[in-house]
Design an enzyme around this catalytic site. Structure first.
Site, mmCIF file in Angstrom:
data_model
loop_
_atom_site.group_PDB
_atom_site.id
_atom_site.type_symbol
_atom_site.label_atom_id
_atom_site.label_comp_id
_atom_site.label_asym_id
_atom_site.label_seq_id
_atom_site.Cartn_x
_atom_site.Cartn_y
_atom_site.Cartn_z
ATOM 1 N N LYS A 104 19.361 23.611 40.949
ATOM 2 C CA LYS A 104 19.306 24.609 42.023
ATOM 3 C C LYS A 104 20.571 25.438 41.962
ATOM 4 C CE LYS A 104 17.617 26.563 45.687
ATOM 5 N NZ LYS A 104 17.741 27.834 44.936
ATOM 6 N N GLN A 125 28.384 24.191 41.273
ATOM 7 C CA GLN A 125 27.155 24.021 42.057
ATOM 8 C C GLN A 125 26.739 22.554 42.161
ATOM 9 O OE1 GLN A 125 25.710 27.380 42.785
ATOM 10 N NE2 GLN A 125 24.769 26.293 44.490
ATOM 11 N N LYS A 128 28.832 21.145 45.057
ATOM 12 C CA LYS A 128 28.474 21.836 46.301
ATOM 13 C C LYS A 128 27.115 21.340 46.812
ATOM 14 C CE LYS A 128 28.592 26.332 45.988
ATOM 15 N NZ LYS A 128 28.252 27.774 45.848
ATOM 16 N N LYS A 140 22.736 27.278 37.353
ATOM 17 C CA LYS A 140 23.128 28.673 37.618
ATOM 18 C C LYS A 140 22.594 29.533 36.483
ATOM 19 C CE LYS A 140 25.483 31.107 40.622
ATOM 20 N NZ LYS A 140 25.743 30.821 42.038
ATOM 21 N N GLY A 179 19.553 33.982 44.699
ATOM 22 C CA GLY A 179 20.423 35.142 44.463
ATOM 23 C C GLY A 179 21.879 34.771 44.279
ATOM 24 N N ASP A 180 22.650 35.727 43.845
ATOM 25 C CA ASP A 180 24.115 35.657 43.759
ATOM 26 C C ASP A 180 24.540 37.127 43.638
ATOM 27 O OD1 ASP A 180 26.385 33.476 43.348
ATOM 28 O OD2 ASP A 180 26.887 35.081 41.984
ATOM 29 N N THR A 224 25.039 32.142 53.947
ATOM 30 C CA THR A 224 26.330 31.863 53.307
ATOM 31 C C THR A 224 27.477 32.344 54.188
ATOM 32 O OG1 THR A 224 25.193 32.219 51.214
ATOM 33 C CG2 THR A 224 27.588 31.996 51.126
ATOM 34 N N ASN A 255 26.314 40.596 50.443
ATOM 35 C CA ASN A 255 25.578 39.678 51.300
ATOM 36 C C ASN A 255 26.498 38.693 52.043
ATOM 37 O OD1 ASN A 255 24.247 36.660 51.200
ATOM 38 N ND2 ASN A 255 22.907 38.197 52.077
ATOM 39 N N SER A 392 18.685 27.509 51.334
ATOM 40 C CA SER A 392 17.723 27.555 50.225
ATOM 41 C C SER A 392 16.930 26.251 50.150
ATOM 42 C CB SER A 392 18.449 27.768 48.887
ATOM 43 O OG SER A 392 18.725 29.139 48.670
HETATM 44 P P1 NDP Z 1 26.806 40.881 46.437
HETATM 45 O O1 NDP Z 1 26.386 41.427 45.137
HETATM 46 O O2 NDP Z 1 25.905 41.018 47.605
HETATM 47 O O3 NDP Z 1 28.225 41.458 46.866
HETATM 48 C C1 NDP Z 1 29.354 41.293 46.069
HETATM 49 C C2 NDP Z 1 30.517 42.032 46.669
HETATM 50 O O4 NDP Z 1 31.705 41.698 45.966
HETATM 51 C C3 NDP Z 1 30.384 43.543 46.567
HETATM 52 O O5 NDP Z 1 31.072 44.149 47.609
HETATM 53 C C4 NDP Z 1 31.035 43.820 45.215
HETATM 54 O O6 NDP Z 1 31.515 45.132 45.054
HETATM 55 C C5 NDP Z 1 32.178 42.834 45.229
HETATM 56 N N1 NDP Z 1 32.488 42.426 43.854
HETATM 57 C C6 NDP Z 1 31.654 41.882 42.950
HETATM 58 N N2 NDP Z 1 32.277 41.684 41.776
HETATM 59 C C7 NDP Z 1 33.532 42.120 41.942
HETATM 60 C C8 NDP Z 1 34.662 42.185 41.093
HETATM 61 N N3 NDP Z 1 34.599 41.753 39.826
HETATM 62 N N4 NDP Z 1 35.808 42.696 41.592
HETATM 63 C C9 NDP Z 1 35.859 43.134 42.854
HETATM 64 N N5 NDP Z 1 34.810 43.114 43.706
HETATM 65 C C10 NDP Z 1 33.674 42.608 43.263
HETATM 66 O O7 NDP Z 1 27.119 39.331 46.153
HETATM 67 P P2 NDP Z 1 27.222 38.123 47.186
HETATM 68 O O8 NDP Z 1 27.761 38.591 48.477
HETATM 69 O O9 NDP Z 1 25.937 37.376 47.173
HETATM 70 O O10 NDP Z 1 28.290 37.177 46.459
HETATM 71 C C11 NDP Z 1 29.686 37.267 46.708
HETATM 72 C C12 NDP Z 1 30.354 35.963 46.313
HETATM 73 O O11 NDP Z 1 29.810 34.874 47.057
HETATM 74 C C13 NDP Z 1 30.188 35.551 44.843
HETATM 75 O O12 NDP Z 1 31.347 34.869 44.424
HETATM 76 C C14 NDP Z 1 29.025 34.593 44.886
HETATM 77 O O13 NDP Z 1 29.030 33.718 43.774
HETATM 78 C C15 NDP Z 1 29.327 33.860 46.180
HETATM 79 N N6 NDP Z 1 28.218 33.159 46.827
HETATM 80 C C16 NDP Z 1 27.049 33.801 47.114
HETATM 81 C C17 NDP Z 1 26.040 33.134 47.760
HETATM 82 C C18 NDP Z 1 24.788 33.808 48.189
HETATM 83 O O14 NDP Z 1 23.989 33.162 48.853
HETATM 84 N N7 NDP Z 1 24.560 35.074 47.888
HETATM 85 C C19 NDP Z 1 26.167 31.693 48.086
HETATM 86 C C20 NDP Z 1 27.466 31.135 47.805
HETATM 87 C C21 NDP Z 1 28.436 31.861 47.179
HETATM 88 P P3 NDP Z 1 30.705 46.190 44.147
HETATM 89 O O15 NDP Z 1 29.474 46.485 44.923
HETATM 90 O O16 NDP Z 1 31.629 47.324 43.976
HETATM 91 O O17 NDP Z 1 30.393 45.466 42.848
HETATM 92 O O1 2IT Z 2 26.671 30.020 44.781
HETATM 93 C C1 2IT Z 2 25.690 29.702 45.473
HETATM 94 O O2 2IT Z 2 25.664 28.654 46.117
HETATM 95 C C2 2IT Z 2 24.550 30.628 45.518
HETATM 96 N N1 2IT Z 2 24.618 31.701 44.933
HETATM 97 C C3 2IT Z 2 23.312 30.265 46.260
HETATM 98 C C4 2IT Z 2 22.439 29.345 45.467
HETATM 99 C C5 2IT Z 2 21.083 29.068 46.034
HETATM 100 O O3 2IT Z 2 20.314 28.413 45.314
HETATM 101 O O4 2IT Z 2 20.761 29.474 47.145
#
Ligand code: NDP
Ligand code: 2IT
Length: 460
Positions: A104, A125, A128, A140, A179-180, A224, A255, A392
């Site tokens: 997952k 992961q 976590k 992943k 997603g991520d 998240t 997100n 999830s």
């Molecule tokens: P999104 O794509 O929705 O948003 C990512 C944000 O971070 C955007 O504002 C983006 O800016 C910025 N960003 C991405 N890459 C970079 C970079 N290399 N340098 C600077 N800014 C950056 O992703 P999420 O919000 O889903 O994910 C954000 C973080 O949270 C990640 O580390 C992800 O692994 C983690 N995460 C996500 C989960 C989820 O459920 N979605 C769960 C647990 C952890 P720009 O638009 O300019 O690229």
């Molecule tokens: O980093 C993370 O935990 C995620 N991107 C979410 C993973 C999931 O299966 O919901």
């Protein structure tokens, strides 16, 4: 500075030598994979106290096994852009560990994606997911595809091509992506449609983060970000503090960031800054979240547009400059290694009280040491951002039961899970001689569940 306090007994020395030896092999096998090696180093070092106390994990070769993915799949993703040009990207899925449940973990679409990034994310992961207390293994995936500036048609053609290959390896009881970065409900929708078409059956539980009208769970979008704030609220509560009347800085505007800001505001905090990869905005009156949502979720624009709508706010074209803004609570919610040692020192000298990692591995090892040496409350990613994957898993449960729970019901479960992760991590830290060290506590608590299941299942 080591993250784990030095304790010198014979057992500890033996465990430390063992960890160093396995880490050397990992380094040789995974050369130049810096992000992966960083994630492994952090986990391995924090496991020394449990390996010293419980030698069966050494004799059963758990570290050697847990660090090697069960399977890595890498594949070609060909697609045609709007001008008729043929494009090729690389797709990945790392099926890391299935000791406690089906693989997952999310899918990331970002040009920086490579084996090192996917392996670090997959490795984290495992622990976590175990911490959530739900029956999910670690995995992943993703692609070096850059969604920025692509039309809806291009996104659809790319995701369909990606799923055409990925569908051979996933399934509701086998491997369940979500997603991520760069993968939200639009991408999950297109991938689900393609999977359904290829399989000729409605296997709702194959992906999570689906739209609520076709098997998605309420609260998954918020999970998240909300979860990170619930976790940090627990850390603060123990010190007689809370989000109320605190000044908060949240990096990113995707997100995780948006819903961390929403919950922090709901709890009475003032969020003064957020960012995207081009720069950050500072709004001393407090960020207007409706504007951020409209710009980012609806119009898919850059964060700098915020200052066109709110001219009193400031835009600075330097992503990491956000950490120079004084705040009580910092929530890095963008990407890996966004807080380095210098940024951590700046945050400390500006009086930061708590840091909660919404992103995966946003603090470098040196930054973590700075926070710990200065007694900053530090919520590590594996624990603090586990709310997303938790909901999830709740989505999987609803799909299996063919039911949908209410927003309030899922939110209450999420809150309970986050409180529990905090409690278990604190207890593990206490039991292994590092009170308050949540990095050590979370790693040990997650590791123990997976390692015990691996021992029960024999050498596989
Ligand atoms: P999104 O794509 O929705 O948003 C990512 C944000 O971070 C955007 O504002 C983006 O800016 C910025 N960003 C991405 N890459 C970079 C970079 N290399 N340098 C600077 N800014 C950056 O992703 P999420 O919000 O889903 O994910 C954000 C973080 O949270 C990640 O580390 C992800 O692994 C983690 N995460 C996500 C989960 C989820 O459920 N979605 C769960 C647990 C952890 P720009 O638009 O300019 O690229
Ligand atoms: O980093 C993370 O935990 C995620 N991107 C979410 C993973 C999931 O299966 O919901």
């Amino acid at each position: 500075m080591p993250i784990v306090k030095e304790v010198n007994t014979t057992e500890t020395q033996f465990a430390r030598d063992y960890v160093n030896e396995v880490f050397e092999t990992v380094k040789k096998r995974n050369q130049n994979e810096n992000e992966f090696l960083q994630a492994v180093k952090e986990v391995f070092e924090s496991l020394i106290p449990i390996l010293a106390k419980e030698p069966q994990y050494i004799s059963q070769g758990i570290l050697e096994r847990i660090v090697e993915p069960e399977r890595i799949i890498s594949f070609r993703v060909p697609w045609v852009d709007d001008k008729g040009n043929v494009k090729v990207n690389r797709g990945f899925r790392v099926q890391y560990n299935s000791a406690i449940g089906p693989y997952k973990g999310g899918l990331r679409f970002h040009p920086s994606v490579n084996a090192s990034i996917i392996k670090f994310l997959g490795f984290e992961q495992i622990f976590k997911n175990a911490l959530t207390g739900q029956p999910i293994g670690g995995g992943k995936g993703g692609s070096d595809f850059d969604p920025k500036g692509k039309s809806d048609g291009e996104i659809m053609r790319f995701t369909q091509s990606f799923m055409t290959e990925l569908c051979n390896y996933i399934g509701p009881d086998k491997d369940v992506p979500a997603g991520d970065i760069g993968v939200g409900s639009r991408e999950i929708g297109y991938m689900f449609g393609q999977y359904k078409r290829l399989r000729g059956g409605y296997e709702a539980g194959v992906l999570t983060g689906k739209g609520v009208g076709y098997g998605g769970s309420l609260v998954r979008t918020e999970a998240t970000g909300y979860g990170t704030v619930y976790f940090v609220e627990e850390m603060l509560k123990d010190k007689g503090r809370s989000f109320k009347d605190s000044t908060v800085v949240v990096s990113g505007s995707g997100n995780v960031s948006i819903y961390a800001m929403e919950k922090a505001m709901e709890l009475g905090a003032k969020v003064v800054a957020c960012s995207d990869s081009s720069g950050y905005i500072y709004d001393e009156k407090g960020i207007n979240l409706e504007t951020v949502k409209q710009l980012k979720e609806v119009e898919r624009k850059r964060i700098k547009e915020y200052v066109e709508i709110h001219p009193h706010a400031k835009y600075v074209e330097e992503f990491s400059g956000i950490w120079s803004i004084p705040c009580d609570i910092a929530l890095p919610c963008a990407t890996q290694n966004e807080i380095d040692e210098n940024s951590a020192k700046t945050l400390v000298s500006n009086g930061v009280v708590a840091v909660g990692e919404g992103a995966n591995m946003p603090s470098t090892l040196e930054a973590i040491s700075v926070f710990q040496e200065n007694n900053v409350l530090f919520g590590p990613a594996k624990a603090a951002n586990a709310g997303g994957v938790s909901v999830s898993a709740l989505e999987m449960a609803q799909n299996s039961a063919r039911l949908s729970w209410s927003f309030e019901e899922v939110d209450a479960k999420l809150k309970d899970i986050m409180k529990n992760i905090y409690k278990e991590s604190m207890e593990a830290a206490e039991n292994y001689n590092a009170p308050g060290n949540l990095v050590l506590g979370a790693n040990i608590a997650g590791f123990k569940k997976v390692a015990d299941a691996m021992i029960s299942q024999g050498v596989v």
